[in-house]
Structures are given as structure tokens and as C-alpha cells.
Design a protein around this motif. Structure first.
Motif, PDB file in Angstrom:
ATOM      1  N   ILE A  67      17.759  13.941  -1.296  1.00 16.89           N
ATOM      2  CA  ILE A  67      17.454  12.570  -1.728  1.00 16.89           C
ATOM      3  C   ILE A  67      16.091  12.192  -1.161  1.00 16.89           C
ATOM      4  O   ILE A  67      15.880  12.247   0.061  1.00 16.89           O
ATOM      5  CB  ILE A  67      18.514  11.562  -1.255  1.00 16.89           C
ATOM      6  N   LEU A  68      15.168  11.817  -2.046  1.00 15.94           N
ATOM      7  CA  LEU A  68      13.820  11.419  -1.641  1.00 15.94           C
ATOM      8  C   LEU A  68      13.581   9.976  -2.061  1.00 15.94           C
ATOM      9  O   LEU A  68      13.988   9.558  -3.155  1.00 15.94           O
ATOM     10  CB  LEU A  68      12.769  12.310  -2.312  1.00 15.94           C
ATOM     11  N   VAL A  69      12.886   9.224  -1.225  1.00 19.01           N
ATOM     12  CA  VAL A  69      12.513   7.855  -1.577  1.00 19.01           C
ATOM     13  C   VAL A  69      11.274   7.892  -2.450  1.00 19.01           C
ATOM     14  O   VAL A  69      10.256   8.485  -2.088  1.00 19.01           O
ATOM     15  CB  VAL A  69      12.262   7.004  -0.318  1.00 19.01           C
ATOM     16  N   ASN A  70      11.342   7.231  -3.591  1.00 19.84           N
ATOM     17  CA  ASN A  70      10.187   7.116  -4.476  1.00 19.84           C
ATOM     18  C   ASN A  70       9.369   5.887  -4.109  1.00 19.84           C
ATOM     19  O   ASN A  70       8.231   6.005  -3.652  1.00 19.84           O
ATOM     20  CB  ASN A  70      10.660   7.060  -5.929  1.00 19.84           C
ATOM     21  N   GLU A  71       9.940   4.719  -4.283  1.00 19.60           N
ATOM     22  CA  GLU A  71       9.235   3.466  -3.956  1.00 19.60           C
ATOM     23  C   GLU A  71      10.237   2.434  -3.488  1.00 19.60           C
ATOM     24  O   GLU A  71      11.448   2.571  -3.707  1.00 19.60           O
ATOM     25  CB  GLU A  71       8.453   2.949  -5.172  1.00 19.60           C
ATOM     26  N   ILE A  72       9.715   1.371  -2.883  1.00 24.51           N
ATOM     27  CA  ILE A  72      10.547   0.278  -2.373  1.00 24.51           C
ATOM     28  C   ILE A  72       9.977  -1.042  -2.872  1.00 24.51           C
ATOM     29  O   ILE A  72       8.762  -1.245  -2.873  1.00 24.51           O
ATOM     30  CB  ILE A  72      10.568   0.264  -0.829  1.00 24.51           C
ATOM     31  N   ALA A  73      10.856  -1.927  -3.275  1.00 28.57           N
ATOM     32  CA  ALA A  73      10.475  -3.302  -3.605  1.00 28.57           C
ATOM     33  C   ALA A  73      11.112  -4.225  -2.572  1.00 28.57           C
ATOM     34  O   ALA A  73      12.327  -4.177  -2.376  1.00 28.57           O
ATOM     35  CB  ALA A  73      10.950  -3.678  -5.004  1.00 28.57           C
ATOM     36  N   PRO A  74      10.332  -5.074  -1.903  1.00 21.94           N
ATOM     37  CA  PRO A  74      10.890  -5.954  -0.863  1.00 21.94           C
ATOM     38  C   PRO A  74      11.452  -7.247  -1.461  1.00 21.94           C
ATOM     39  O   PRO A  74      11.144  -8.350  -1.019  1.00 21.94           O
ATOM     40  CB  PRO A  74       9.673  -6.226   0.026  1.00 21.94           C
TER      41      PRO A  74
ATOM     42  N   ARG B 271       3.625   6.723   4.732  1.00 22.99           N
ATOM     43  CA  ARG B 271       3.449   7.110   6.132  1.00 22.99           C
ATOM     44  C   ARG B 271       4.484   6.440   7.031  1.00 22.99           C
ATOM     45  O   ARG B 271       5.024   7.070   7.953  1.00 22.99           O
ATOM     46  CB  ARG B 271       2.039   6.745   6.588  1.00 22.99           C
ATOM     47  N   ALA B 272       4.789   5.175   6.765  1.00 22.85           N
ATOM     48  CA  ALA B 272       5.784   4.462   7.577  1.00 22.85           C
ATOM     49  C   ALA B 272       7.162   5.097   7.424  1.00 22.85           C
ATOM     50  O   ALA B 272       7.906   5.254   8.404  1.00 22.85           O
ATOM     51  CB  ALA B 272       5.823   2.991   7.179  1.00 22.85           C
TER      52      ALA B 272
ATOM     53  N   ASP C 108       6.213  15.107  -0.693  1.00 22.41           N
ATOM     54  CA  ASP C 108       4.970  15.450  -0.004  1.00 22.41           C
ATOM     55  C   ASP C 108       3.818  14.661  -0.632  1.00 22.41           C
ATOM     56  O   ASP C 108       3.752  14.515  -1.860  1.00 22.41           O
ATOM     57  CB  ASP C 108       4.703  16.946  -0.108  1.00 22.41           C
ATOM     58  N   PHE C 109       2.903  14.181   0.196  1.00 21.72           N
ATOM     59  CA  PHE C 109       1.848  13.294  -0.299  1.00 21.72           C
ATOM     60  C   PHE C 109       0.588  13.468   0.524  1.00 21.72           C
ATOM     61  O   PHE C 109       0.609  14.021   1.627  1.00 21.72           O
ATOM     62  CB  PHE C 109       2.307  11.839  -0.241  1.00 21.72           C
ATOM     63  N   THR C 110      -0.514  12.945  -0.022  1.00 23.74           N
ATOM     64  CA  THR C 110      -1.776  12.925   0.708  1.00 23.74           C
ATOM     65  C   THR C 110      -2.668  11.830   0.147  1.00 23.74           C
ATOM     66  O   THR C 110      -2.528  11.443  -1.024  1.00 23.74           O
ATOM     67  CB  THR C 110      -2.493  14.287   0.614  1.00 23.74           C
TER      68      THR C 110
ATOM     69  N   ASP D  38       0.858  -1.187   0.000  1.00 22.46           N
ATOM     70  CA  ASP D  38       0.000   0.000   0.000  1.00 22.46           C
ATOM     71  C   ASP D  38       0.892   1.235   0.000  1.00 22.46           C
ATOM     72  O   ASP D  38       1.585   1.514   0.973  1.00 22.46           O
ATOM     73  CB  ASP D  38      -0.909  -0.018   1.233  1.00 22.46           C
ATOM     74  N   LYS D  39       0.889   1.995  -1.084  1.00 23.50           N
ATOM     75  CA  LYS D  39       1.809   3.119  -1.210  1.00 23.50           C
ATOM     76  C   LYS D  39       1.549   4.208  -0.176  1.00 23.50           C
ATOM     77  O   LYS D  39       2.481   4.916   0.239  1.00 23.50           O
ATOM     78  CB  LYS D  39       1.740   3.691  -2.625  1.00 23.50           C
TER      79      LYS D  39
END
Length: 385
Positions: A266-273, A114-115, A125-127, A108-109
Motif C-alpha cells: 500500500i502506497l500513499v499517492n496524495e493527501i487532502a487536508p 518527504r514528510a 519512489d520520488f525525486t 507542496d507535493k
């Protein structure tokens, strides 16, 4: 932690695509067998994986059979069901790595953002967006255009779209519920770090610079063509990401490098586990590949060295964007392999589809620009008949 017998261990992996295939190739020299669960009969992972459980990713009986045949469970696709994995693993007395909680977070993006934010990791920044009013408020707060993402299910650019109006978002997403809106980052370059957590230790691979087109990764250049300070900053952010997630394994961390009045951000875009496309260069380019690290990590073995053997460039072999689905008959492999320092990886998929990842080439040598030209030439030498 449970003791996993090596040699002689069996890793059960949910997903049997190219990541499962390359995991099995890397696990074999360690004496580790891989059993893959995948709904596609004779999936790309088999062989070299030892066996396949043919079932849907969320099929309870299939996942139970996988657990009964494995010493540890993992996944190479985010479509795995964390609740099912947790329940089945408990019944079979095996561990799941990375943990089901990590998978829940990544799936869940909005939860992921939020985490990370709660852990002090920098993100755009997001909402949350569940209706037109939410999206209008996002335009007011975050600017226009926005990057809007489906909270769940997106992959390889699907489920993401820059939008400039509510109407455009409705058209792109067939509704406005279950979305997250992010500021559209004006980045200098896209970076990624493959980070690894083992049994009481962590490691990171060199920072890659990634070239995307239509939201699909085309090339990775390593080391990234940025300053050493920026690469160190990106690595530090990746290590902070590891601190926000649980379980052993490999994590592909996508980043933005953005210039601000206060310096480089440096900003995190997405993560793949799981192993990541941008880490495929590690097979030829590093002392230990991301796939061997994956096997080592989930089995609780000591991690290998992550240093570069030399600069490397990876280029994806994709299906033609306008081609219809058809049998995957690759042409031009001898021409690609004739390029100095080039290696070819074929994923074993039987059908080619528009922009489907079918394989990749990696060029290793000394000069990044020469390697980029060489990798592109090798990729462009291939095609589908």
C-alpha cells in the motif's frame, strides 16, 4: 485547546464550493453555523451556509473578517494561505484546524512526500525536478515513463502527467522547475481512506475503491473490492498518515494497492487536508458522514461512528468533456431519483464546464455490483440542456 460553544458555534471556512455546502448541511443539526469565504458571489455553499465573505482566498481583510466572525477557522480548499491564516487567527484568538503547518506540508507535493517518508509512511519512489538534468536522472533512477507533478497548485488531475521524455515534460508543464517526479506505479487498484482526528481521538471510515478516468474520480465503491487483509493494511497506513500531520479535521488519503513479489503493498499517492470526493458515499452510507465528522472535529466535539449502514457506490456528475461553458441546467434528475436506493446531491454551481464536478449520486443497498450498475445508470440519466 479552546472551547467551542455548541450549539451556537460558528465555523469560518476558507472556500465556498461543494465541500463547504455539504459541511454547512451537516453542521446545521449540531447547532453550528458556517460562514464561507469565497471570491465567487453567491457561492455554492450559501445557502446552506449562514453567510459569505466575498473575497479571494488570500485576501487579508477578508480572512480577518472571517476570523472575527468565527469560533474556529478551517478550509475546504488547499489554495488557502497558511501564513495568513496563522497570523489572522493569532490576532483574533481563534484556532485553525487542520493547522497551518499541515496545510504548508500538503500544498507542496515534494514536501508532502518527504514528510511521509520521514515518518515511515510508504510512498512511491520520488525525486525533485528543477531542470532537464534532474529529469534525466529521474528517468535513469525511477524508470520510464514517469509520473511528473507540479509541486504546487495541482487539483483534480491538473498538474499531473505521465511523461516519457524531457521534451514531453516541457510541453506538459511549460518548463521543468518546481516539479516532482515519481515512479509510475503499476497498481492493482486505487483506494482511499477518510481519516479523522478529533480532540484526543482518531477514526477512519471504510476503505473505498476508486475508479478514475483522465485523472478525474468517476466512481467510488465501498467496501473496496479487495481482501479484508488489504483493507486493514490500507487503514493502518491511513492511521500512520494521521500521525505525520497536525490539527483536528478530516483527511482524504489516496492510496495505491500494488502486488509485489513480497505480497501486497500500500502506497500513499496524495493527501487532502479536508473532506474528499471519494468520501461522499458516507452521507448515505455511514452512520456519521465525513462532513458531520468535519464539523465535530474542528469544533472539538466527540467523533461519531464511522461504520457502514450498507455497501454504497458514489458516481460523480461531471460536465461533458467537450462542452463549452454554459449555464448549468440539469436534466434527468427525476429519472435518476427513480432508481431504487439512489440519492442525488446537486452542488449549486451556476455554470457547467468540461469535466467540472456538478453533483453526485449515491446508491446504497446490498450487492456492490448491482449498486455500481444502479449508480452509473442514475448518473447517466442526467445531463445538461
Amino acid at each position: 485547546m479552546m472551547t467551542v460553544p455548541v450549539p451556537g458555534a460558528t465555523v469560518g471556512v476558507v472556500g465556498g464550493g461543494q465541500l463547504g455546502r455539504m459541511l454547512a448541511e451537516a453542521a446545521s443539526p449540531l447547532g453550528v453555523d458556517v460562514v464561507a469565504l469565497d471570491p465567487t458571489p453567491d457561492c455554492p455553499a450559501v445557502p446552506p451556509a449562514t453567510a459569505q465573505v466575498t473575497a479571494a482566498f488570500d485576501d487579508a481583510e477578508g480572512v480577518r473578517e472571517l476570523a472575527e466572525r468565527a469560533d474556529v477557522l478551517t478550509y475546504e480548499i488547499e489554495l488557502a494561505d497558511p501564513d495568513l491564516l496563522e497570523s489572522v487567527a493569532a490576532d483574533a484568538d481563534v484556532e485553525v484546524h487542520p493547522t497551518p503547518d499541515t496545510l504548508r506540508t500538503i500544498q507542496d507535493k515534494l514536501v508532502q512526500n518527504r514528510a511521509l517518508e520521514d515518518a515511515g509512511v510508504p510512498v512511491p519512489d520520488f525525486t525533485a525536478v528543477d531542470d532537464a538534468d534532474d529529469l534525466e536522472a529521474a528517468f535513469d533512477d525511477l524508470g520510464s515513463p514517469l509520473m511528473v507533478k507540479a509541486r504546487t497548485g495541482g487539483y483534480d488531475g491538473r498538474g499531473n502527467a505521465p511523461v516519457e521524455s524531457v521534451a514531453e515534460a516541457r510541453e506538459a508543464f511549460d518548463g521543468l522547475d518546481g516539479l516532482v517526479a515519481e515512479e509510475l506505479v503499476d497498481f492493482e487498484r486505487e483506494l482511499s481512506v477518510i481519516a479523522v482526528r478529533g480532540d484526543g481521538e482518531t477514526a477512519t471510515f471504510p476503505v473505498a475503491e476508486n475508479v478514475h478516468e483522465d485523472e478525474i474520480l468517476r466512481e467510488s465503491v465501498v467496501p473496496a473490492r479487495t481482501s479484508e487483509d488489504v483493507r486493514e493494511h490500507a487503514t493502518a497506513v491511513a492511521r500512520d498518515v494521521l500521525g505525520a500531520l497536525d490539527g483536528r479535521g478530516v483527511f482524504g488519503i489516496e492510496l495505491f494497492e500494488r502486488e509485489t513479489d513480497d505480497g501486497t503493498e500500500i502506497l500513499v499517492n496524495e493527501i487532502a487536508p479536508r473532506p474528499h470526493n471519494s468520501g461522499h458515499y458516507t452521507i448515505e452510507g455511514c452512520h456519521t458522514s465525513q462532513f458531520e465528522q468535519f464539523a465535530r472535529a474542528v469544533c472539538g466535539l466527540p467523533l461519531g461512528a464511522t461504520g457502514l449502514r450498507g455497501p454504497a457506490v458514489m458516481a460523480n456528475i461531471l460536465g461533458d468533456p467537450d462542452a463549452e461553458k454554459r449555464p448549468a441546467d440539469l436534466a434527468g434528475a427525476p429519472d435518476a431519483l427513480a432508481k431504487p436506493g439512489v440519492s442525488l446531491h446537486w452542488y449549486g454551481k451556476r455554470e457547467v464546464r468540461p469535466l467540472r464536478k456538478m453533483g453526485h449520486v449515491t446508491a446504497v443497498g446490498a450487492d456492490r455490483e448491482t449498486l455500481l450498475d444502479r449508480a452509473r445508470a442514475a448518473r447517466d440519466a442526467t445531463g445538461f440542456e
